[in-house]
Design an enzyme around this catalytic site. Structure first.
Site, PDB file in Angstrom:
ATOM      1  N   ASP A   1       0.816  -1.222   0.000  1.00 16.31           N
ATOM      2  CA  ASP A   1       0.000   0.000   0.000  1.00 16.31           C
ATOM      3  C   ASP A   1       0.851   1.274   0.000  1.00 16.31           C
ATOM      4  O   ASP A   1       0.412   2.312   0.494  1.00 16.31           O
ATOM      5  CB  ASP A   1      -0.954   0.037   1.217  1.00 16.31           C
TER       6      ASP A   1
ATOM      7  N   LYS B   1       2.180   2.102  -5.030  1.00 15.68           N
ATOM      8  CA  LYS B   1       2.765   1.560  -6.262  1.00 15.68           C
ATOM      9  C   LYS B   1       1.826   1.757  -7.438  1.00 15.68           C
ATOM     10  O   LYS B   1       2.253   2.012  -8.550  1.00 15.68           O
ATOM     11  CB  LYS B   1       3.035   0.055  -6.120  1.00 15.68           C
TER      12      LYS B   1
ATOM     13  N   GLY C   1      -4.520  -4.953  -4.433  1.00 22.78           N
ATOM     14  CA  GLY C   1      -5.622  -4.159  -4.969  1.00 22.78           C
ATOM     15  C   GLY C   1      -5.175  -2.747  -5.179  1.00 22.78           C
ATOM     16  O   GLY C   1      -4.540  -2.171  -4.305  1.00 22.78           O
ATOM     17  N   HIS C   2      -5.428  -2.197  -6.365  1.00 19.98           N
ATOM     18  CA  HIS C   2      -5.256  -0.766  -6.475  1.00 19.98           C
ATOM     19  C   HIS C   2      -6.296  -0.145  -7.366  1.00 19.98           C
ATOM     20  O   HIS C   2      -6.865  -0.783  -8.243  1.00 19.98           O
ATOM     21  CB  HIS C   2      -3.822  -0.340  -6.810  1.00 19.98           C
TER      22      HIS C   2
ATOM     23  N   GLN D   1       2.279  -6.169  -3.114  1.00 19.57           N
ATOM     24  CA  GLN D   1       2.550  -6.140  -1.675  1.00 19.57           C
ATOM     25  C   GLN D   1       3.843  -5.331  -1.439  1.00 19.57           C
ATOM     26  O   GLN D   1       4.170  -4.479  -2.249  1.00 19.57           O
ATOM     27  CB  GLN D   1       2.651  -7.554  -1.088  1.00 19.57           C
TER      28      GLN D   1
HETATM   29  P1  IMP Z   1      -2.379 -12.869   2.387  1.00 17.37           P
HETATM   30  O1  IMP Z   1      -1.471 -12.353   1.325  1.00 17.37           O
HETATM   31  O2  IMP Z   1      -3.833 -12.718   2.078  1.00 17.37           O
HETATM   32  O3  IMP Z   1      -2.023 -14.275   2.790  1.00 17.37           O
HETATM   33  O4  IMP Z   1      -2.152 -11.978   3.711  1.00 17.37           O
HETATM   34  C1  IMP Z   1      -0.932 -12.003   4.444  1.00 17.37           C
HETATM   35  C2  IMP Z   1      -0.572 -10.624   4.968  1.00 17.37           C
HETATM   36  O5  IMP Z   1      -0.227  -9.780   3.864  1.00 17.37           O
HETATM   37  C3  IMP Z   1      -1.705  -9.897   5.697  1.00 17.37           C
HETATM   38  O6  IMP Z   1      -1.144  -9.099   6.718  1.00 17.37           O
HETATM   39  C4  IMP Z   1      -2.302  -9.003   4.624  1.00 17.37           C
HETATM   40  O7  IMP Z   1      -2.955  -7.874   5.177  1.00 17.37           O
HETATM   41  C5  IMP Z   1      -1.047  -8.620   3.864  1.00 17.37           C
HETATM   42  N1  IMP Z   1      -1.290  -8.253   2.467  1.00 17.37           N
HETATM   43  C6  IMP Z   1      -1.511  -9.072   1.411  1.00 17.37           C
HETATM   44  N2  IMP Z   1      -1.665  -8.374   0.273  1.00 17.37           N
HETATM   45  C7  IMP Z   1      -1.504  -7.084   0.601  1.00 17.37           C
HETATM   46  C8  IMP Z   1      -1.519  -5.876  -0.171  1.00 17.37           C
HETATM   47  O8  IMP Z   1      -1.684  -5.853  -1.385  1.00 17.37           O
HETATM   48  N3  IMP Z   1      -1.303  -4.725   0.549  1.00 17.37           N
HETATM   49  C9  IMP Z   1      -1.068  -4.731   1.894  1.00 17.37           C
HETATM   50  N4  IMP Z   1      -1.041  -5.836   2.631  1.00 17.37           N
HETATM   51  C10 IMP Z   1      -1.257  -7.006   2.006  1.00 17.37           C
END
Ligand code: IMP
Length: 425
Positions: free
Chosen positions: A15, A18, A42-43, A219
């Site tokens: 977040d 990007k 997500g963006h 991420q």
């Molecule tokens: P997962 O990727 O759904 O398994 O989540 C694992 C961790 O990564 C959690 O803390 C999510 O909030 C974080 N996370 C996954 N994708 C994103 C993203 O695009 N932005 C911010 N945090 C993310």
């Protein structure tokens, strides 16, 4: 070393903004490729007065001159991908022949989401997006995953589903029927078949022709499965190294690594966050709505904190960042006193090393340097020289402390609210 390509990588916990930088650079790129992660990302892009939300499809698809790639290191939820394509159709964005998915990418099945939800209900919860990302990568590493390649082969899909569904039912205590999943995923196969292509070969050829390639990170570095704040991480390689392993691109093909960092820090989900705002500091900072700190994928409020240089230097080193983009500087416009963490006090000593052990990271006390805020709007400013003196000082301090030059500064969500210090790509 190719100077025709750039990797855009988040240096914090995701977040960082990007999406905006990728959108700006996509205008100049011919090829845009996503290496890892899935629809956990997500963006939101505002273009032509319309808001577009992206999870897996590179947002560069909005530019008709580009070709977009979903690499072998990603995990694809076909249902969610098809919904994204439907949205593009509704917005009259033509994507046929411009979107290619690698046959090596792994597929997310409903049992992955159920397993994710089950884990999140237990003591091991880490605040995932519940999109089935972790369980899908678990299957990949355990060598029982099902890839896009199998999706396109009815016999291979049938055999793999038969084997996996039985096993997952045991694990979940569920009664999923492999025949139902075979029907559902065969329908997805028909829709996605025209988009599957030799992503790895095409990127190599594009690079040989010196065409401009944008590698899109998802991420952030601190969510990396190896070097992040384990176990509060996602399950893929989120730093620059993941571009190579996730797209089948050699390291010599990455010309420039642009690290993206907010002028402060945020994180969603659980896990340690040394510079998270204290109760005392919270009123200094704009709230989640005013600072636009609400997750695009899950709608969760992001946790907020001060800029952390220990974390940033760790991320810059891992990525070999050539330059930095500093995002959301405008959010600090009305912060009277700005704190920056320069070191961690741990077991009575000050260190500038980022600890690997979660328990240590939970114990560290940030050592802060305090700067006077500029207390004036910056969102209309287009040139570095026109920034208030304190804001310029903040950026120059960041460059000195990291040893990396800043190439752009963002002062608002719109494309034009960008200060280019150095032209990229
Ligand atoms: P997962 O990727 O759904 O398994 O989540 C694992 C961790 O990564 C959690 O803390 C999510 O909030 C974080 N996370 C996954 N994708 C994103 C993203 O695009 N932005 C911010 N945090 C993310």
């Amino acid at each position: 070393m190719s100077q025709h390509s750039i990797a855009v990588i988040g240096l914090q916990w995701g977040d960082e903004g990007k999406g905006k930088v990728i959108d700006l650079l996509s205008a100049r790129a011919q090829h845009i490729a996503r290496a890892q992660g899935g629809n956990n990302a997500g963006h939101t892009i505002v273009a032509g007065g319309k808001e577009h939300r992206f999870h897996l499809v590179p947002s560069g698809i909005l530019y008709p001159h580009t070709t977009c790639y979903i690499g072998g290191g990603t995990v694809v939820d076909p249902k969610s991908l098809i919904a994204e394509l439907e949205e593009l159709k509704k917005s009259k964005i033509a994507f046929a022949g411009r979107l290619l998915i690698s046959a090596y990418a792994h597929l997310i099945f409903p049992y992955h989401k159920l397993l994710d939800e089950k884990t999140e209900k237990g003591a091991g919860a880490i605040g995932t997006t519940k999109r089935g990302i972790g369980p899908c990568y678990t299957d990949k590493a355990a060598r029982v995953g099902i890839r896009v390649a199998e999706l396109l082969s009815p016999e291979a899909l049938r055999a793999a589903l038969r084997r996996n569904v039985e096993e997952k039912n045991r694990e979940l205590g569920s009664h999923l029927k492999w025949e139902d999943l075979l029907d559902e995923y065969s329908r997805y196969a028909e829709i996605l078949f025209p988009f599957v292509g030799p992503v790895e070969d095409l990127l190599y050829e594009a690079s040989s022709r010196k065409e401009k390639i944008l590698f899109e990170g998802a991420q952030g570095t601190l969510l990396d499965v190896t070097f992040g704040t384990y176990p509060f991480v996602t399950s893929s390689c989120t730093f620059a190294g993941g571009i190579c392993s996730g797209l089948g691109v050699g390291p010599t093909k990455i010309g420039h690594v642009l690290g993206i960092a907010k002028a402060y820090t945020t994180r969603v989900g659980g896990g340690p966050f040394p510079t998270e705002l204290s109760e005392e500091d919270r009123p200094l900072f704009p709230d989640n709505v005013a600072s636009r700190e609400i997750g695009a994928t899950t709608g969760r409020l992001r946790r907020m904190g001060w800029l952390d240089l220990v974390l940033l230097r760790h991320a810059i080193r891992l990525n070999g960042s050539d330059s930095l983009a500093v995002m959301k500087l405008d959010i600090l416009d009305n912060v009277r006193e700005i704190k920056v963490c320069t070191g961690y006090r741990l077991h009575g000593k000050v260190t500038d090393r980022f600890p690997a052990l979660l328990e240590d990271l939970e114990l560290v006390e940030p050592v802060y340097e305090v700067f006077p805020g500029w207390m004036t709007p910056t969102h209309h400013i287009a040139a570095f020289g026109d920034l208030p003196k304190e804001a310029k000082g903040y950026i120059q301090y960041l460059e000195r402390q990291t040893g990396v030059p800043v190439s752009l500064i963002s002062v608002g969500p719109e494309r034009e609210r960008t200060i280019w210090v150095k032209q990229l790509l």
